[in-house]
Write a protein that holds these residues in place. Structure first.
Motif, PDB file in Angstrom:
ATOM      1  N   GLY A   1      38.047  78.328  34.374  1.00  0.00           N
ATOM      2  CA  GLY A   1      39.391  77.846  34.687  1.00  0.00           C
ATOM      3  C   GLY A   1      39.384  76.371  35.070  1.00  0.00           C
ATOM      4  O   GLY A   1      40.323  75.628  34.752  1.00  0.00           O
ATOM      5  N   LEU A   2      38.327  75.917  35.748  1.00  0.00           N
ATOM      6  CA  LEU A   2      38.219  74.505  36.136  1.00  0.00           C
ATOM      7  C   LEU A   2      37.953  73.590  34.946  1.00  0.00           C
ATOM      8  O   LEU A   2      38.115  72.377  35.047  1.00  0.00           O
ATOM      9  CB  LEU A   2      37.115  74.327  37.173  1.00  0.00           C
ATOM     10  N   LEU A   3      37.543  74.157  33.839  1.00  0.00           N
ATOM     11  CA  LEU A   3      37.284  73.333  32.655  1.00  0.00           C
ATOM     12  C   LEU A   3      38.558  72.716  32.096  1.00  0.00           C
ATOM     13  O   LEU A   3      38.498  71.806  31.280  1.00  0.00           O
ATOM     14  CB  LEU A   3      36.567  74.151  31.575  1.00  0.00           C
ATOM     15  N   GLY A   4      39.700  73.194  32.549  1.00  0.00           N
ATOM     16  CA  GLY A   4      40.972  72.617  32.126  1.00  0.00           C
ATOM     17  C   GLY A   4      41.531  71.629  33.133  1.00  0.00           C
ATOM     18  O   GLY A   4      42.649  71.145  32.979  1.00  0.00           O
TER      19      GLY A   4
ATOM     20  N   LEU B   1      40.917  65.971  35.720  1.00  0.00           N
ATOM     21  CA  LEU B   1      39.901  64.937  35.914  1.00  0.00           C
ATOM     22  C   LEU B   1      38.621  65.264  35.137  1.00  0.00           C
ATOM     23  O   LEU B   1      38.051  66.352  35.287  1.00  0.00           O
ATOM     24  CB  LEU B   1      39.554  64.791  37.399  1.00  0.00           C
ATOM     25  N   PRO B   2      38.146  64.321  34.319  1.00  0.00           N
ATOM     26  CA  PRO B   2      36.935  64.560  33.539  1.00  0.00           C
ATOM     27  C   PRO B   2      35.712  64.882  34.401  1.00  0.00           C
ATOM     28  O   PRO B   2      34.887  65.706  34.016  1.00  0.00           O
ATOM     29  CB  PRO B   2      36.717  63.250  32.775  1.00  0.00           C
ATOM     30  N   LYS B   3      35.575  64.251  35.551  1.00  0.00           N
ATOM     31  CA  LYS B   3      34.414  64.491  36.418  1.00  0.00           C
ATOM     32  C   LYS B   3      34.388  65.943  36.890  1.00  0.00           C
ATOM     33  O   LYS B   3      33.323  66.558  36.974  1.00  0.00           O
ATOM     34  CB  LYS B   3      34.443  63.533  37.615  1.00  0.00           C
TER      35      LYS B   3
ATOM     36  N   ALA C   1      33.805  61.583  26.727  1.00  0.00           N
ATOM     37  CA  ALA C   1      32.471  61.755  26.131  1.00  0.00           C
ATOM     38  C   ALA C   1      31.503  62.415  27.113  1.00  0.00           C
ATOM     39  O   ALA C   1      30.641  63.190  26.694  1.00  0.00           O
ATOM     40  CB  ALA C   1      31.925  60.404  25.671  1.00  0.00           C
ATOM     41  N   THR C   2      31.652  62.139  28.403  1.00  0.00           N
ATOM     42  CA  THR C   2      30.743  62.739  29.382  1.00  0.00           C
ATOM     43  C   THR C   2      30.906  64.250  29.435  1.00  0.00           C
ATOM     44  O   THR C   2      29.931  64.976  29.626  1.00  0.00           O
ATOM     45  CB  THR C   2      30.973  62.156  30.795  1.00  0.00           C
TER      46      THR C   2
END
Length: 138
Positions: free
Chosen positions: A30-33, A36-38, A77-78
């Protein structure tokens, strides 16, 4: 030997620890959405660590796979590199995980980010070497 490993994995998947790991994996997915990219990158790495400890079947869960696969196409990209790192490491340990994610890793060979492409090449090279070894992937 491979049949014994599959039986052991099935028994382990039914344990209370494995059920807790599945719940954790779904929360991390769920946090993959997250915007913030970090946060997305850290969630991917935590998911990889959970899969390493609890079993690679975590990455094969349909909900988790869908969330991770989307990160291969992330704008950062990270995050894409973290996805290749995590999946690549786990795919070397689990043939089922490799079968589910190999197309995503292959697509990263054409990524705009140099670091992402290098990580994909290292992952695929390690996979090819592991396939040549006896008893590779269990």
């Amino acid at each position: 030997r491979a049949a014994l490993r599959r039986v052991r994995l099935r028994l382990a998947a039914r344990s209370p620890v494995a059920r807790g790991a599945n719940a954790l994996a779904r929360q991390l997915a769920g946090l993959l959405g997250h915007p913030l990219p970090k946060v997305r990158e850290k969630a991917l790495k935590a998911l990889g660590a959970a899969a390493e400890r609890a079993g690679d079947a975590l990455l094969c869960d349909d909900h988790v796979q869908e969330a991770v696969a989307a990160r291969f196409r992330d704008e950062a990209a990270t995050v894409r590199q973290a996805a290749v790192d995590v999946v690549g490491a786990r795919c070397l340990a689990s043939r089922d995980a490799f079968d589910r994610y190999h197309a995503d890793v292959l697509a990263r060979l054409r990524d705009a980010g140099l670091a992402v492409r290098k990580t994909a090449v290292r992952t695929l090279r390690a996979s090819l070497r592991a396939d040549r070894e006896p008893d590779a992937h269990g």
